[in-house]
Design a protein around this motif. Structure first.
Motif, short mmCIF file in Angstrom:
data_model
loop_
_atom_site.label_atom_id
_atom_site.label_comp_id
_atom_site.label_asym_id
_atom_site.label_seq_id
_atom_site.Cartn_x
_atom_site.Cartn_y
_atom_site.Cartn_z
N MET A 46 12.83 5.97 0.45
CA MET A 46 11.41 6.32 0.61
C MET A 46 10.62 5.12 1.13
O MET A 46 9.74 5.25 1.98
N GLN A 47 10.95 3.95 0.60
CA GLN A 47 10.22 2.74 1.00
C GLN A 47 10.50 2.39 2.46
O GLN A 47 9.63 1.92 3.18
N GLU A 48 11.74 2.67 2.89
CA GLU A 48 12.07 2.42 4.30
C GLU A 48 11.29 3.35 5.20
O GLU A 48 10.82 2.96 6.27
N PHE A 49 11.13 4.59 4.75
CA PHE A 49 10.34 5.56 5.53
C PHE A 49 8.91 5.05 5.69
O PHE A 49 8.34 5.08 6.78
N VAL A 50 8.34 4.56 4.60
CA VAL A 50 6.96 4.05 4.63
C VAL A 50 6.87 2.83 5.54
O VAL A 50 5.96 2.72 6.38
N ALA A 51 7.84 1.91 5.41
CA ALA A 51 7.80 0.69 6.23
C ALA A 51 7.81 1.05 7.71
O ALA A 51 7.04 0.49 8.50
N GLU A 213 -7.91 2.99 -6.50
CA GLU A 213 -8.54 1.69 -6.24
C GLU A 213 -7.99 1.15 -4.92
O GLU A 213 -6.81 1.36 -4.61
N PRO A 214 -8.82 0.47 -4.13
CA PRO A 214 -8.27 -0.13 -2.91
C PRO A 214 -7.38 -1.33 -3.25
O PRO A 214 -7.58 -1.98 -4.27
N CYS A 215 -6.44 -1.62 -2.37
CA CYS A 215 -5.69 -2.87 -2.45
C CYS A 215 -6.22 -3.78 -1.35
O CYS A 215 -7.16 -3.41 -0.64
N ASP A 216 -5.64 -4.96 -1.22
CA ASP A 216 -6.06 -5.83 -0.13
C ASP A 216 -5.58 -5.23 1.19
O ASP A 216 -4.47 -4.72 1.27
N PRO A 217 -6.43 -5.29 2.23
CA PRO A 217 -6.12 -4.61 3.49
C PRO A 217 -4.85 -5.11 4.18
O PRO A 217 -4.28 -4.39 5.01
N ASN A 218 -4.40 -6.30 3.84
CA ASN A 218 -3.16 -6.79 4.47
C ASN A 218 -1.92 -6.41 3.66
O ASN A 218 -0.83 -6.92 3.90
N THR A 219 -2.10 -5.53 2.66
CA THR A 219 -0.96 -5.03 1.89
C THR A 219 -0.82 -3.52 2.15
O THR A 219 -1.66 -2.92 2.81
N VAL A 220 0.24 -2.92 1.60
CA VAL A 220 0.46 -1.48 1.75
C VAL A 220 0.51 -0.83 0.37
O VAL A 220 1.16 -1.34 -0.54
N ARG A 221 -0.22 0.28 0.24
CA ARG A 221 -0.16 1.10 -0.98
C ARG A 221 0.21 2.51 -0.54
O ARG A 221 -0.59 3.18 0.11
#
Ligand SMILES: O=C(O)CCC(=O)C(=O)O
Ligand SMILES: [Fe+2]
Length: 243
Positions: A46-51, A213-221
């Motif tokens: 799943m994480q590979e799909f997101v990446a 909640e938002p995360c930092d824009p340079n990260t992925v949620r």
């Protein structure tokens, strides 16, 4: 439950006793978490799909609707697993005291990052569906954690679609601003749910005010959502407004 094989329809089996405790937690705490619901290998897929999705979108917000759109990620197979579906059907029976309609999902994968991070966060809402199941797929390890903020079970299932629209209107137009402000200034006044990748979170999405909640824009949620049962699916008003 054999969590090591949670995605395998044959081994994922939640007993009626366990289901009862899930239901009780959703009623009293507003949600229930089933830790390690997704096994490690499936989570990696799943994480590979997101990446790859985030690469394709050039690090911007992207969402996938329906099983077809996430084919090969494992998220579609999960939606088809009868043992997974049975969780929703049994929760329905417990809350509505009648037989459950066939389990069909409004399925979503949200990948938040980049400029869209803030735009798609702290948008407090009621879902259109009774049960919401959420699986965090990717959660940043640093910076803002991207918790789920919940005000649980603030309304019953409305008799009519019009009643539902009134709630949604007031939430969006009258309470949205103050909920956003409160989320920033007094986060402790919400039920805050830590997002652990691979865990399954269940709550009454239709009945509960919630937002991420938002995360930092340079990260992925990234979160996978499975929504079940629209109480107003047969509403003529709804059909007319949508048509
Ligand atoms: O991504 C999340 O944490 C929540 C999303 C949500 O509430 C929704 O899509 O209905
Ligand atoms: Fe929602």
């Amino acid at each position: 439950m054999d969590t090591a094989n949670a995605l395998d329809a044959k081994t994922l089996d939640i007993s009626d006793d366990y289901l009862q405790s899930i239901f009780a937690a959703m009623e009293s705490d507003g949600y229930c978490c089933i830790p390690d619901f997704v096994d490690a290998a499936s989570l990696i897929k799943m994480q590979e799909f997101v990446a790859s999705a985030v690469r394709d979108s050039e690090n911007e917000y992207v969402a996938f609707r329906g099983g077809e759109a996430v084919k090969g990620s494992g998220l579609d197979e999960l939606a088809q697993a009868t043992s997974f579906q049975s969780i929703f059907a049994r929760l329905y029976v417990k809350s509505r005291n009648k037989p459950a309609p066939p389990v069909e999902f409004y399925q979503l994968l949200r990948c938040l990052t980049g400029k869209g991070m803030n735009e798609h966060s702290f948008n407090f809402h009621y879902d259109s569906y009774l049960v919401t199941a959420l699986i965090p797929v990717v959660i940043p390890k640093d910076g803002r954690p991207g918790d789920l903020y919940l005000v649980p079970n603030t309304r019953p299932v409305r008799e009519t679609y019009a009643g539902n629209l009134v709630d949604k209107f007031f939430l969006d137009k009258m309470r949205q601003k103050s909920l956003k402000g409160r989320a920033e200034s007094n986060p402790g006044s919400f039920t805050r749910i830590k997002m652990v990748p691979g865990s399954l979170y269940l709550f009454w999405g239709y009945r509960s005010i919630h937002a991420n909640e938002p995360c930092d824009p340079n990260t992925v949620r990234a979160t996978a959502l499975y929504h079940y049962f629209d109480p107003h699916a047969n509403s003529r008003l709804k059909a007319r407004l949508r048509g």
